[in-house]
Enzyme design. Structure first.
Site, PDB file in Angstrom:
ATOM      1  N   ASP A 199      38.771  41.088  43.229  1.00 32.46           N
ATOM      2  CA  ASP A 199      37.838  40.055  43.654  1.00 32.46           C
ATOM      3  C   ASP A 199      38.408  38.688  43.297  1.00 32.46           C
ATOM      4  O   ASP A 199      38.864  38.486  42.177  1.00 32.46           O
ATOM      5  CB  ASP A 199      36.479  40.236  42.984  1.00 32.46           C
ATOM      6  N   CYS A 225      31.425  33.275  45.886  1.00 33.42           N
ATOM      7  CA  CYS A 225      31.237  34.398  46.802  1.00 33.42           C
ATOM      8  C   CYS A 225      30.624  33.983  48.130  1.00 33.42           C
ATOM      9  O   CYS A 225      30.542  34.800  49.052  1.00 33.42           O
ATOM     10  CB  CYS A 225      30.394  35.475  46.137  1.00 33.42           C
TER      11      CYS A 225
END
Length: 340
Positions: free
Chosen positions: A78, A20
């Site tokens: 994601d 991330c």
């Protein structure tokens, strides 16, 4: 040269970022999305959560059918570049991270599809198979079907999932529902970003980080709902400070954090001390600095609180059994976040 399965491969070396931490910086992203928060006319399905507050997933209310209980559909996606070198672990981490967005909204994931980008002329496909196997195992643990997906030939490997979940429309966990007087609980320790960055630089393996990242936020979400919580978010690429800033801003409150109560993974402070801080973490800190009162906190603590997490825990406005209380919400003041 195409590698074979027998050739030692460090997947993190094929990515410019990791996990991330490779997200577009929050300030730049908000500038891009700022004029797009509008509902589509004529869909017939009420949009309960959209772009307006930058929540973890989108939610629409489903029409009632017969005597079935009311339901809402939760939708998210994601994906990211390799955060660890082991392909199976990367798949597990990416899947847990994608499923987390549904848990962060108070939902349960029911269907996922894979999102895979692969440098087909560089990395062998049996590594990709291991990535997908890891994702499937985590989805199976979550009781979520995996029904195919989409793949592209890409110079940089990326993997994740698009996930659909179900929730009760009146029992959502939203980032705009925080109220003064409510405690703040954090269900996983911080430090994943700096440990992953050290892993990428040195090859050191941190089992405590992998175990934390593959842990589903399912039980934390269920515990938060059972305790009556209505406000939560997960802590991922924008760091604790970034996600807390968004929650406080959306809720019209100020968050006060007791820095001594925030849990960190073993080795995290040492990783910061030794300089293993990602550019994403530094951009997170720059973004929240104008709206944060840092008090007397030192630079290393600020970096850890802004550390870009991958598959981090839930930040819940409310007490969650077994999770440390790290602060509380107060009426809105001059800052969105205050450190004590």
């Amino acid at each position: 040269m195409t590698l074979t399965r027998e050739t030692p491969v460090r997947l993190t070396q094929y990515a410019h970022g990791g996990g991330c931490a490779c997200k577009i910086p929050p300030g730049e992203l908000e500038e891009v999305l700022g004029h797009l928060a509008r509902p589509a006319p004529g869909t017939g399905l009420p949009l309960l959560v959209g772009l307006a507050t930058g929540d973890d997933a989108a939610v629409v209310a489903l029409p009632a059918v017969g005597g079935a209980p009311a339901q809402a559909m939760v939708s998210t996606a994601d994906f990211f570049t390799p955060v660890v070198d082991d392909p199976y672990d990367w798949g597990r981490i990416a899947a847990a991270n994608a499923l987390s967005d549904v848990y962060a909204m108070g939902g349960r994931p029911v269907l996922a599809v894979n999102l895979l980008a692969w440098p087909r002329d560089v990395l062998p496909f049996d590594l990709a198979r291991e990535v997908l196997r890891g994702g499937l195992d985590i989805a199976t643990e979550a009781g979520c079907h995996v029904g195919g997906g989409h793949s592209v030939d890409d110079p940089e490997p990326k993997y994740g999932m698009a996930v659909t979940g179900l929730a009760h429309p009146d029992r959502l966990l939203r980032n705009d529902a925080g109220r003064p007087g409510v405690p703040l609980s954090l269900t996983k320790p911080l430090g994943l970003g700096v440990l992953n960055n050290r892993h990428k630089a040195t090859g050191e393996r941190f089992e405590q980080a992998v175990a934390t990242m593959v842990e589903l936020n399912r039980d934390a979400s269920a515990a938060a709902l059972a305790a009556g919580a209505v406000c939560a978010t997960d802590v991922t690429g924008f760091g604790l400070l970034g996600h807390l800033h968004k929650l406080a801003r959306a809720s019209g409150v100020t968050a006060v954090i007791d820095t001594a109560a925030v849990p960190f993974l073993d080795g995290a402070r040492e990783a910061v001390r030794d300089g293993y801080v990602s550019g994403g973490t530094r951009r997170n800190l720059d973004w929240v600095t104008p709206t944060t009162d840092f008090g007397t906190s030192d630079t290393d603590t600020r970096l850890l609180l802004a550390d870009a997490q991958t598959s981090g825990g839930l930040l819940v406005a409310g007490e969650v059994p077994g999770a440390p209380v790290i602060g509380h919400l107060v009426p809105q003041g001059a800052h969105t976040v205050v450190l004590r």
